[in-house]
Write an enzyme that holds these catalytic residues in place. Structure first.
Site, PDB file in Angstrom:
ATOM      1  N   THR A   2       2.298  -8.410  -6.620  1.00  0.00           N
ATOM      2  CA  THR A   2       1.371  -8.015  -7.687  1.00  0.00           C
ATOM      3  C   THR A   2       1.213  -9.127  -8.717  1.00  0.00           C
ATOM      4  O   THR A   2       2.102  -9.977  -8.864  1.00  0.00           O
ATOM      5  CB  THR A   2       1.899  -6.744  -8.396  1.00  0.00           C
ATOM      6  OG1 THR A   2       0.911  -6.266  -9.299  1.00  0.00           O
ATOM      7  CG2 THR A   2       3.168  -7.016  -9.167  1.00  0.00           C
ATOM      8  N   SER A  27      -5.606  -7.651  -8.734  1.00  0.00           N
ATOM      9  CA  SER A  27      -4.294  -7.147  -9.143  1.00  0.00           C
ATOM     10  C   SER A  27      -3.160  -7.761  -8.327  1.00  0.00           C
ATOM     11  O   SER A  27      -2.001  -7.372  -8.506  1.00  0.00           O
ATOM     12  CB  SER A  27      -4.262  -5.625  -8.992  1.00  0.00           C
ATOM     13  OG  SER A  27      -4.674  -5.269  -7.684  1.00  0.00           O
ATOM     14  N   THR A  62      -0.719  -2.482  -6.958  1.00  0.00           N
ATOM     15  CA  THR A  62       0.188  -3.366  -6.215  1.00  0.00           C
ATOM     16  C   THR A  62      -0.030  -3.169  -4.724  1.00  0.00           C
ATOM     17  O   THR A  62      -0.256  -2.052  -4.272  1.00  0.00           O
ATOM     18  CB  THR A  62       1.645  -2.958  -6.549  1.00  0.00           C
ATOM     19  OG1 THR A  62       1.826  -3.037  -7.953  1.00  0.00           O
ATOM     20  CG2 THR A  62       2.646  -3.834  -5.836  1.00  0.00           C
ATOM     21  N   GLY A  66       1.618   1.302  -9.456  1.00  0.00           N
ATOM     22  CA  GLY A  66       1.287   1.939 -10.728  1.00  0.00           C
ATOM     23  C   GLY A  66       2.024   1.275 -11.871  1.00  0.00           C
ATOM     24  O   GLY A  66       2.300   0.071 -11.816  1.00  0.00           O
TER      25      GLY A  66
HETATM   26  N1  GLY Z   1       3.614  -2.083 -10.456  1.00  0.00           N
HETATM   27  C1  GLY Z   1       3.439  -3.398 -10.816  1.00  0.00           C
HETATM   28  C2  GLY Z   1       3.564  -3.692 -12.246  1.00  0.00           C
HETATM   29  O1  GLY Z   1       3.509  -2.816 -13.082  1.00  0.00           O
HETATM   30  O2  GLY Z   1       3.683  -4.852 -12.564  1.00  0.00           O
END
Ligand code: GLY
Length: 326
Positions: free
Chosen positions: A203, A80, A185, A237
């Site tokens: 991320t 991720s 993230t 998230g």
């Molecule tokens: N929180 C990272 C994204 O949704 O890309």
């Protein structure tokens, strides 16, 4: 959000109704003189440990945040973030990152960056080498090339296999108003113990996202924010939800109004549910740290439990964030 002044905010908080923000701040511990590192998810533990090492070897707080996050970006097992991150719907790894220096009140970020495994380092260079704040897409890539970053394929055999499985599934879910998988993230918030704050996040974004999608992690104030006058915060998230609430700057402003980091984290998630009850099932979690080194960590629901990492006084731990709604 309803207007919140310091007194009004504190009155809304159970158990603190009698305190104004300044009274609460005065009652809180003063900066300890020792650094604290707070990061999202179990992979945040190695990020914190690297950050502490960099800092103790004479690096700046910004160096510590950047190098700590690099550890997670470099790890192909983390699907991720960075190298090995799951790609967009067309099989291209698109990375987002932001970093903020709470002392200079200066942020740098990159979005939709391809072929560079350390977007947080490119974001840092946006601060150090330019007068800009955010670089996107091919421009961000060309900027990184000029600075000597090495391009590489960011798909690994494992992430390519996952994408092919998704792409060849005729019943696959997509992001055309039909949400799909989650992701995590890396967010890292740091203080030097003298009231200085820095924070960053990185991320690969939601797996199978629509190409070109940009979300909280590269939007200053959404995925990350730091201000020496109050503290720092980061979000993990569903970045589309996090962006709609300017999540990290809101947390820091709540702290500036007298909330503790934990109270501020809970308040922003409650606000998401007040404004849209369906957010109760959202993948949403936040961390925050005050400029005195106090910390908070909260997730919305048990389906998206937040395990987070704290480095303090030489001890490196994994802890569970509070689950706000059962
Ligand atoms: N929180 C990272 C994204 O949704 O890309």
């Amino acid at each position: 959000m309803e207007p919140i002044d310091r007194r009004g905010f504190m009155k809304s908080m159970a158990g603190t109704a009698a305190l104004t923000g300044s009274e609460l701040a005065a009652a809180s511990e003063q900066p300890s003189g020792r650094p604290v590192f707070l990061a999202t998810w179990p992979f945040g533990k190695s990020a914190n440990e690297r950050a502490a090492e960099v800092y103790h070897r004479g690096g700046s707080l910004m160096d510590a945040v950047e190098k700590g996050i690099n550890v997670v970006e470099d790890d192909p097992a983390v699907m991720s973030v960075g190298y090995g991150g799951l790609p967009n719907a067309e099989g291209v790894v698109e990375l987002d990152a932001a970093i903020m220096d709470g002392t200079r009140h200066r942020a740098g970020s990159v979005c939709n960056l391809h072929m560079i495994k350390n977007p947080i380092s490119v974001a840092r260079q946006v601060i150090e080498k330019t007068r800009h704040t955010t670089m996107a897409g091919d421009g961000a890539f060309q900027f990184a090339m000029k600075l000597g970053f090495q391009p590489q394929q960011l798909l690994t055999p494992a992430s390519l296999k996952r994408w092919l499985e998704w792409k060849t599934n005729p019943n696959r879910q997509t992001f055309w108003l039909n949400p799909t998988e989650n992701h995590d993230t890396i967010g890292l918030v740091a203080t030097d113990g003298e009231g200085h704050m820095a924070a960053g996040c990185s991320t690969s974004g939601l797996a199978w996202k629509i190409p070109g999608r940009v979300a909280d992690s590269s939007l200053v104030g959404c995925g990350v924010y730091a201000d020496d006058r109050a503290g720092g915060a980061s979000a993990t998230g569903d970045g589309d939800i996090m962006t709609n609430y300017c999540t990290s700057v809101t947390i820091v402003q709540l702290m500036a109004s007298g909330a503790s980091p934990q109270e501020a984290c809970e308040e922003i998630l409650r606000h998401m549910v007040r404004t849209d009850p369906s957010n109760r099932s959202a993948q949403a979690a936040v961390i925050a740290m005050s400029n005195r080194g106090e910390t908070g960590a909260v997730c919305m629901n048990p389906q998206f439990r937040l395990r987070y990492a704290l480095w303090k006084d030489g001890a490196s731990q994994l802890l569970d964030g509070k689950v706000l709604y059962d």
